[in-house]
Structure formats: structure tokens, C-alpha cells
Design a protein around this motif. Structure first.
Motif, PDB file in Angstrom:
ATOM      1  N   ARG A  29       0.673  -1.147   0.017  1.00 56.76           N
ATOM      2  CA  ARG A  29      -0.236  -0.117   0.482  1.00 56.76           C
ATOM      3  C   ARG A  29       1.103   1.487  -0.304  1.00 56.76           C
ATOM      4  O   ARG A  29       2.113   0.979   0.342  1.00 56.76           O
ATOM      5  N   PRO A  30       0.209   2.406  -0.452  1.00 55.80           N
ATOM      6  CA  PRO A  30       0.956   3.803  -0.459  1.00 55.80           C
ATOM      7  C   PRO A  30       1.220   3.720   1.230  1.00 55.80           C
ATOM      8  O   PRO A  30       0.485   3.266   2.228  1.00 55.80           O
ATOM      9  N   ASN A  60       2.101   6.252   4.636  1.00 58.10           N
ATOM     10  CA  ASN A  60       1.399   7.800   5.392  1.00 58.10           C
ATOM     11  C   ASN A  60       2.037   8.036   6.201  1.00 58.10           C
ATOM     12  O   ASN A  60       3.254   7.077   6.649  1.00 58.10           O
ATOM     13  N   THR A 103       2.917  10.693  -0.863  1.00 60.61           N
ATOM     14  CA  THR A 103       2.986   9.610  -1.439  1.00 60.61           C
ATOM     15  C   THR A 103       1.504   9.659  -1.107  1.00 60.61           C
ATOM     16  O   THR A 103       0.717   9.113  -1.215  1.00 60.61           O
ATOM     17  N   GLN A 104       0.910   9.429   0.198  1.00 57.71           N
ATOM     18  CA  GLN A 104      -0.431   9.606   0.684  1.00 57.71           C
ATOM     19  C   GLN A 104      -1.472  10.056  -0.340  1.00 57.71           C
ATOM     20  O   GLN A 104      -2.484  10.224  -0.286  1.00 57.71           O
ATOM     21  N   ASN A 110      -0.498  12.029  -3.286  1.00 54.11           N
ATOM     22  CA  ASN A 110      -0.305  11.532  -5.009  1.00 54.11           C
ATOM     23  C   ASN A 110       0.388  10.112  -4.914  1.00 54.11           C
ATOM     24  O   ASN A 110       1.505   9.857  -4.512  1.00 54.11           O
ATOM     25  N   PRO A 111      -0.372   8.815  -5.334  1.00 57.99           N
ATOM     26  CA  PRO A 111       0.947   8.334  -4.991  1.00 57.99           C
ATOM     27  C   PRO A 111       1.772   7.627  -6.522  1.00 57.99           C
ATOM     28  O   PRO A 111       2.114   6.912  -6.732  1.00 57.99           O
ATOM     29  N   HIS A 112       1.600   8.944  -7.710  1.00 52.01           N
ATOM     30  CA  HIS A 112       2.232   8.291  -8.210  1.00 52.01           C
ATOM     31  C   HIS A 112       3.295   9.587  -8.641  1.00 52.01           C
ATOM     32  O   HIS A 112       3.978  10.977  -9.343  1.00 52.01           O
ATOM     33  N   SER A 113       3.794  10.358  -7.204  1.00 53.25           N
ATOM     34  CA  SER A 113       4.562  11.263  -6.831  1.00 53.25           C
ATOM     35  C   SER A 113       6.149  11.379  -6.731  1.00 53.25           C
ATOM     36  O   SER A 113       6.183   9.918  -7.506  1.00 53.25           O
ATOM     37  N   SER A 145       7.863   7.979  -4.429  1.00 54.39           N
ATOM     38  CA  SER A 145       7.308   7.535  -3.654  1.00 54.39           C
ATOM     39  C   SER A 145       7.222   6.445  -2.623  1.00 54.39           C
ATOM     40  O   SER A 145       8.290   5.401  -2.738  1.00 54.39           O
ATOM     41  N   TYR A 178       6.279   2.912  -1.021  1.00 56.60           N
ATOM     42  CA  TYR A 178       5.476   1.439  -0.222  1.00 56.60           C
ATOM     43  C   TYR A 178       5.354   0.877   0.797  1.00 56.60           C
ATOM     44  O   TYR A 178       6.790   0.107   1.243  1.00 56.60           O
ATOM     45  N   LYS A 196       2.517  -2.486 -10.712  1.00 54.80           N
ATOM     46  CA  LYS A 196       2.173  -0.900 -10.157  1.00 54.80           C
ATOM     47  C   LYS A 196       3.407  -0.357 -11.508  1.00 54.80           C
ATOM     48  O   LYS A 196       2.634   0.595 -12.191  1.00 54.80           O
TER      49      LYS A 196
END
Length: 191
Positions: free
Chosen positions: A6-7, A9, A53-54, A56-59, A62, A64, A115
Motif C-alpha cells: 500500500r502507499p 502515510n 505519497t499519501q 499523490n501515489p504517482h509523486s 513514492s 510503499y 504497478k
């Protein structure tokens, strides 16, 4: 195997910092935290990356989190290395020692590759990362060179640009459609 990624946080900051410091101490990757004065800056950088990351998962960076049975067992950090996001680097990957040798590292890598299927992916492996290096070679990465610092650089090529629309159309559709309509060369090198 009950496993997912998961991303990250901000609540993961302590876990991520401890995995990075442990990996650095064991020679798997380098983190510039050689004294206590640099530690607050390091922690702040990890915190900013987790916040990014939280939201914008495409930052650009990122982070994980790998989990098994709702327990954090590892991390992976992925960076953009070109302005278009077509090439990324797996900057760090770490699994808790008690979960190593049980397939969790391979599962984490496989989920990351899923991903990132539309990206060219680079990885720098330290001398202590032989297991990671071998996992990468078995997943279609090819050796490029060894850096002056002794890191082996490997790369997995991106998909053909025409396949990008089917890989993750919800994120890349508009950008790729514009890029495919251009007459010029692609914004990255395929080799």
C-alpha cells in the motif's frame, strides 16, 4: 501468503526510517546520515515523502509499505528519474529479517513491477545485495554497469509506447495520447 503493498502515510515514518537505517548499516544502500546532526533532516525528508505519497501515489518519490496479516514487514521507495515519469528507480527495498527467505521480498518486487509496468526501471545494488541482484536478473533486468562506489546498475526496459494505453490508461491516457501524436523522438532513451 497473505501479502499486499500500500502507499505509505505519515504514520509509517518511524518504520520507514528504521528500515532505511538498517539497510544502510548492512551495506545494502547508502543513506547520508553519518552523524546525529543529520538525523532530523533525514526524518523530515522521509516525512515529506510519505505525505506526498499519501496525497499523490504517482509523486516524484513514492514509499510503499509491505504488509502481511496487517503487520508492516517491509518497504520500497521508488523515484522518478526523468521529468515524464517513464523511467523510475527502485531506490530502496527492505524486508524485516524475520520475513526474509520466505518469498516476501520477491512478492514485494513482483507487486512493484506490476504497478510500474509501463516504466523503465533502474536499480542500484550494493555488494551486500546479492539476493536482490539475482531476483532482478530473473525478472528481465539486465546489467548495465558498476559505479565507482561499487553499485551494480540494472535496468528493465519499458513497454513499447503503443502498449502504454492499455497498461494504466486512467493515469497515462492523455499524456501518452499527446506523446504518440508527436512526430519527434520519444522523451527517453530505450537503451
Amino acid at each position: 501468503m497473505n501479502f499486499n503493498i500500500r502507499p505509505g502515510n505519515p504514520r509509517d515514518q518511524g518504520f520507514v526510517c528504521s528500515r532505511l537505517l538498517n539497510g544502510s548499516r548492512n551495506g545494502h544502500f547508502h543513506i547520508d546520515v553519518d552523524n546525529k546532526q543529520k538525523m532530523p533532516t533525514f526524518r523530515a525528508q522521509v516525512g515529506r515523502a510519505l505525505q506526498s505519497t499519501q496525497t499523490n501515489p504517482h509523486s516524484v518519490r513514492s514509499i510503499y509499505i509491505a504488509e502481511s496479516a496487517a503487520q508492516r514487514i517491509g518497504i520500497a521507495i521508488v523515484d522518478f528519474i526523468d521529468p515524464y515519469g517513464f523511467n523510475r528507480e527502485i531506490h530502496a527495498m527492505s524486508i524485516l529479517p524475520e520475513y526474509q527467505g520466505r518469498g516476501y521480498g520477491g512478492a514485494l518486487l513482483d507487486q512493484l513491477l506490476e504497478k510500474l509496468q509501463i516504466c523503465g526501471i533502474y536499480v542500484r545494488c550494493g555488494a551486500a545485495s546479492e539476493t536482490m541482484y539475482q531476483m532482478l536478473l530473473h525478472r528481465c533486468f539486465r546489467y548495465l554497469r558498476t559505479t565507482e562506489g561499487g553499485y551494480r546498475v540494472v535496468k528493465r526496459e519499458t513497454l513499447d509506447p503503443r502498449d502504454l494505453m492499455t497498461a494504466q490508461p486512467e493515469y497515462h491516457g492523455v499524456l501518452i495520447e499527446k506523446w504518440l501524436q508527436q512526430e519527434q523522438a520519444p522523451p527517453f532513451s530505450a537503451g
